[in-house]
Motif scaffolding. Structure first.
Motif, PDB file in Angstrom:
ATOM      1  N   LEU A  40      -8.355   3.934   6.736  1.00  0.00           N
ATOM      2  CA  LEU A  40      -8.153   2.606   7.311  1.00  0.00           C
ATOM      3  C   LEU A  40      -8.471   2.682   8.795  1.00  0.00           C
ATOM      4  O   LEU A  40      -7.820   3.421   9.542  1.00  0.00           O
ATOM      5  CB  LEU A  40      -6.699   2.141   7.119  1.00  0.00           C
ATOM      6  CG  LEU A  40      -6.169   2.112   5.684  1.00  0.00           C
ATOM      7  CD1 LEU A  40      -4.706   1.650   5.670  1.00  0.00           C
ATOM      8  CD2 LEU A  40      -7.012   1.206   4.810  1.00  0.00           C
ATOM      9  N   LEU A  57      -1.644  -4.996   2.503  1.00  0.00           N
ATOM     10  CA  LEU A  57      -1.805  -3.550   2.431  1.00  0.00           C
ATOM     11  C   LEU A  57      -1.048  -2.936   1.252  1.00  0.00           C
ATOM     12  O   LEU A  57      -1.526  -1.980   0.645  1.00  0.00           O
ATOM     13  CB  LEU A  57      -1.377  -2.898   3.748  1.00  0.00           C
ATOM     14  CG  LEU A  57      -2.189  -3.313   4.983  1.00  0.00           C
ATOM     15  CD1 LEU A  57      -1.691  -2.580   6.220  1.00  0.00           C
ATOM     16  CD2 LEU A  57      -3.670  -3.079   4.783  1.00  0.00           C
ATOM     17  N   ILE A  87      -5.241   6.927   8.630  1.00  0.00           N
ATOM     18  CA  ILE A  87      -5.297   5.777   9.532  1.00  0.00           C
ATOM     19  C   ILE A  87      -5.873   6.259  10.861  1.00  0.00           C
ATOM     20  O   ILE A  87      -5.393   7.242  11.434  1.00  0.00           O
ATOM     21  CB  ILE A  87      -3.893   5.172   9.722  1.00  0.00           C
ATOM     22  CG1 ILE A  87      -3.358   4.677   8.373  1.00  0.00           C
ATOM     23  CG2 ILE A  87      -3.922   4.047  10.752  1.00  0.00           C
ATOM     24  CD1 ILE A  87      -1.918   4.193   8.403  1.00  0.00           C
ATOM     25  N   TYR A 126      -3.277  -0.790  -1.182  1.00  0.00           N
ATOM     26  CA  TYR A 126      -3.296   0.653  -0.932  1.00  0.00           C
ATOM     27  C   TYR A 126      -2.024   1.402  -1.329  1.00  0.00           C
ATOM     28  O   TYR A 126      -1.926   2.608  -1.077  1.00  0.00           O
ATOM     29  CB  TYR A 126      -3.615   0.923   0.541  1.00  0.00           C
ATOM     30  CG  TYR A 126      -4.853   0.191   0.989  1.00  0.00           C
ATOM     31  CD1 TYR A 126      -6.074   0.420   0.362  1.00  0.00           C
ATOM     32  CD2 TYR A 126      -4.794  -0.761   1.998  1.00  0.00           C
ATOM     33  CE1 TYR A 126      -7.213  -0.279   0.743  1.00  0.00           C
ATOM     34  CE2 TYR A 126      -5.933  -1.449   2.385  1.00  0.00           C
ATOM     35  CZ  TYR A 126      -7.132  -1.204   1.759  1.00  0.00           C
ATOM     36  OH  TYR A 126      -8.257  -1.899   2.126  1.00  0.00           O
TER      37      TYR A 126
END
Length: 194
Positions: free
Chosen positions: A100, A58, A69, A62
């Protein structure tokens, strides 16, 4: 005597110049420390993609992005929000927003088989934003990402809770399932972070 003096000089020089290996180890340690200091704790994980063996780091993927999220479910009254989440992603991904998705069966509304979850996301709703393997989002077994979100706000009370995380990972805002992805409330918060 000259040979002995030369030997002492070379030995002394060797002791003051770090080896290439030591310098490489120091550089690697510094790079790891730098990554940890720059990458927010919430991203310091590898997570498996939905219905795949591929894992995503991650931090590498990102870091520096504004994140939304979302804990999702395939058989929930809020499942149609996938369509609006995908539209939101398409509208703002070029400005630095990443959504996400973390399917979860904590509320007993997720498919038992990941291939069925993947079908709901990718085929039924055309999701292109990153979706990950079915994940625990509440309680003692919650994934560390959701433990971090809980520490900063609260655990999700239901499916499709949305957590807006600033690009530096310091600010987290929580939105309930009832807050639509295209609502003024969420859009205003997103625009402030981008």
């Amino acid at each position: 005597m000259l040979k002995y003096g030369l030997f002492l000089a070379l030995t002394s020089l060797a002791m003051t110049v770090p080896s290439v290996s030591a310098r490489a180890n120091d550089a690697t340690t510094a790079a790891v420390a730098d990554k940890d200091s720059v990458c927010p704790a919430i991203l310091q994980h590898k997570v498996r993609k939905l219905h795949s063996s591929e894992e995503i780091d991650l931090c590498e993927a990102y870091q520096g992005k504004t994140l939304l999220i979302v804990n999702t479910a395939s058989n929930c009254g809020f499942t149609p929000q996938f369509k609006a989440l995908e539209a939101l992603y398409q509208d703002y991904k070029d400005q630095g927003l990443v959504i996400l998705g973390f399917p979860s069966d904590n509320f007993f509304q997720e498919e038992d088989d990941e291939k069925d979850t993947a079908k709901v996301c990718f085929v039924n709703y055309g999701v292109t934003f990153p979706m990950f393997a079915t994940t625990e989002v509440r309680g003692d077994d919650a994934h560390p990402i959701f433990q971090e979100l809980e520490q900063k706000t609260a655990a999700p009370y239901w499916n499709f809770y949305k957590y807006l995380v600033s690009s530096d990972g310091q600010s987290v805002q929580r939105f309930s399932s009832k807050v639509e992805p295209q609502s003024d409330e969420l859009l205003t918060a997103i625009k402030k972070q981008l």
